[in-house]
Enzyme design. Structure first.
Site, mmCIF file in Angstrom:
data_model
loop_
_atom_site.group_PDB
_atom_site.id
_atom_site.type_symbol
_atom_site.label_atom_id
_atom_site.label_comp_id
_atom_site.label_asym_id
_atom_site.label_seq_id
_atom_site.Cartn_x
_atom_site.Cartn_y
_atom_site.Cartn_z
ATOM 1 C CD GLU A 3 39.903 46.511 32.123
ATOM 2 O OE1 GLU A 3 40.888 45.748 32.008
ATOM 3 O OE2 GLU A 3 38.732 46.141 31.916
ATOM 4 C CG ASP A 19 33.801 39.625 36.757
ATOM 5 O OD1 ASP A 19 33.900 40.792 37.165
ATOM 6 O OD2 ASP A 19 34.285 39.267 35.660
ATOM 7 C CD GLU A 64 31.221 40.216 26.612
ATOM 8 O OE1 GLU A 64 31.603 40.970 27.525
ATOM 9 O OE2 GLU A 64 31.940 39.283 26.169
ATOM 10 C CD GLU A 89 36.633 35.682 31.510
ATOM 11 O OE1 GLU A 89 37.194 36.685 31.999
ATOM 12 O OE2 GLU A 89 36.475 35.517 30.274
#
EC number: 3.2.1.-
Length: 570
Positions: free
Chosen positions: A137, A277, A364, A385
């Protein structure tokens, strides 16, 4: 060999990640949609500044805004920390949202605020803090944000007052990168998921990390090495990536979580969503950014495995890396990046948008086999996204339907998530109950991709890839060990307008392979952007996977019972 035969065409397809390659900008097009795009651009601009100004008023210099209570949260050490363990006592924030907003300010043309932000960060930001942070992150949000902003501050557009910028953001990025390095000191070279910025890795630190956590560091750390001429950052990220790839199964699949000390998998089930991902995304983008053949070979093998074992019609389920058998039939919001990576996956994108329209936002997690929401993951934290994929697919096709999708996303965000103090996450998509959190990626990505959907003038005559956090990095020949064939000028045609000469690719021309186009620069061969050759020159095949995409119709070719690739009736 499949790799060598399909090399050029596959690369053209994935260059869609750099939109400047493929299409004229909004300012160069005059269509019935132009007025709508201008109107929507201004709506997105207002959204961004509503979020940004409320952050600056109520939360800065802390990390993120709490829009319902008009307060703040120092969340850098909480990112990825679901159990909220080992939180720092004296941490007062690192202006995370400001860092994440830097490139968005530039894209929207606000150089004055960009300079003001750069000046403040240069004078006040420090990473010598006793804070345990998530490596992944912090890498994509902070390191990526600083590197991208440094590049934007030093390019040829002279955004900053001459002499006021002396690489301060790069110095901060290098300091942060050095603080990352202790995380890579493991027997396997796979980095710990957590590192203390002041003291390094804690003695009792968990060895568990995700595939994304150790396989999605190469863009930011590679760029840092290129900018500083210090190879340590790229070497550490590349060693981890290669080790991770060596752990794949015989099916070329990877799991979701692993142990960095033993190199053993913990969770064998995986898909293209959370925890995995950006691993796929970064293999492709690293090849474009750095030109290293290893990245392409890994991505090509991994992509084929995903299509073979995860895909079910327009959806992608999860599967066991060892057997390829389906494990979980579920949609996750993070999967919505995949159609944009493919840039031809219209059917998948439409299915994601269907779910968005059904609930007003995208939940989600959605259980495909039961056609119902996951009972505990009904939230929508302002994720980008779907907007990201919509932007890429519009750039690839110029289909105005994607403008309508973008308009629907903007209207939903304003209807359901906008509050007086900013934009709030949705706690439950069935009731639209809100949560007191405005994530920094709303400004870094969601607003940015929506803005670029309606106004891509920032990309004119510039070639960028966007990191998984939406920070633009330029594609530079000096960063390439070997310049890929697709960047050689003979692959380009040129289109003249009254105002300027612009580069146009096969996608914007919509031409078929090997068609000669005449221009002011002579006759050149241009290949269709959608074309993927069959794996064999004689078009023989044993399965559909050995067949490509037709150059004129852009339809997928299939293998006939006689063993030949073609557009057979299905």
């Amino acid at each position: 060999m499949l790799l060598s035969r399909s090399y050029g065409a596959w690369l053209v397809l994935f260059l869609l990640i750099s939109p400047a390659f493929i299409a004229p900008s909004m300012s160069q097009l005059d269509s019935p949609w132009a007025a709508k795009k201008r109107n929507m651009r201004e709506k997105v601009r207002k959204m961004f500044y509503h979020a940004y100004e409320n952050y600056m008023k109520h939360a800065f210099p802390h990390d993120e805004l709490k829009p319902l209570t008009k307060s703040f949260t120092d969340s850098l050490s909480e990112l990825g920390n679901l159990k909220l363990q080992h939180l720092p006592r004296n941490y007062n924030g690192s202006a995370l949202t400001l860092i994440e907003s830097l490139s968005s300010l530039v894209i929207m043309g606000n150089n004055t605020e960009f300079e003001r932000a750069v000046t403040w960060l240069s004078e006040n930001l420090t990473f010598n803090i006793d804070a345990r942070i998530n490596l992944f992150e912090c890498n994509i949000r902070v390191l990526g944000g600083l590197i991208s902003a440094h590049i934007l501050a030093t390019d040829s557009t002279n955004r900053l007052v001459q002499g006021c910028y002396k690489n301060q953001l790069l110095n901060l990025a290098e300091d942060l990168g050095r603080r990352f390095l202790p995380a890579f000191d493991t027997p396997t070279g796979l980095p710990y998921a957590w590192v203390n910025l002041k003291y390094g890795v804690m003695e009792d630190e968990t060895p568990e990390t995700s595939t994304s956590g150790c396989g999605s560091l190469i863009l930011e750390m590679g760029a840092l090495s290129r900018l500083t001429s210090d190879p340590r950052y790229e070497s550490a990220a590349l060693r981890a990536l290669r080790k991770l790839w060596s752990m794949r199964s015989s099916l070329n699949l990877l799991g979701t979580t692993l142990d960095v000390t033993t190199g053993e998998w913990i969770e064998y089930s995986s898909g293209i969503g959370a925890g995995v991902d950006s691993f796929y995304e970064y293999l492709c983008k690293a090849y474009i950014l750095f030109g290293k053949e290893d990245y392409w070979r890994m991505f090509h093998s991994a992509y084929l495995a995903v299509q073979k074992y995860f895909r079910h019609g327009p959806w992608y389920h999860e599967a066991d890396m060892r057997t390829g058998k389906a494990t979980y039939w579920q949609l996750t919001s993070l999967q919505a990046f995949w159609p944009g990576l493919q840039a031809t996956a219209n059917s998948s994108h439409r299915e994601f948008f269907y779910v968005w329209k059904k609930f007003g936002v995208i939940p989600e997690r959605y259980l495909l086999d039961h056609q119902m929401l996951h009972p505990t993951e009904k939230y929508y934290p302002l994720r980008p996204e779907l907007a990201e994929s919509t932007f890429y697919l519009y750039q690839a096709t110029k289909d105005p339907w994607y403008i309508q999708v973008g308009e629907s996303i903007v209207n939903s965000l304003n209807l359901y998530t906008k509050v007086k103090g900013g934009f709030a996450s949705v706690r439950d998509v069935t009731t639209m109950q809100l949560e007191d959190h405005q994530h920094s990626f709303f400004l870094a990505e969601t607003c940015k991709y929506l803005y670029l959907l309606f106004d891509d003038s920032f990309l004119v005559d510039r070639n960028y890839i966007f990191t998984t956090e939406g920070h633009p990095l330029p594609i530079l020949s000096s960063w390439h060990e070997k310049l890929p064939e697709a960047y050689i000028p003979t692959n380009w045609t040129y289109a003249k307008s009254e105002q300027q000469t612009r580069r146009a690719s096969a996608m914007s021309r919509q031409v078929c392979p090997a068609i000669a186009l005449r221009s002011g620069y002579g006759v050149q061969q241009v290949e269709s952007a959608c074309h993927i050759p069959d794996s064999r020159a004689d078009h023989r095949c044993f399965s559909d996977e050995e067949c490509g995409i037709d150059s004129s119709t852009c339809r997928r070719r299939s293998c006939s019972m006689a063993g030949y690739c073609g557009l057979w009736i299905q």
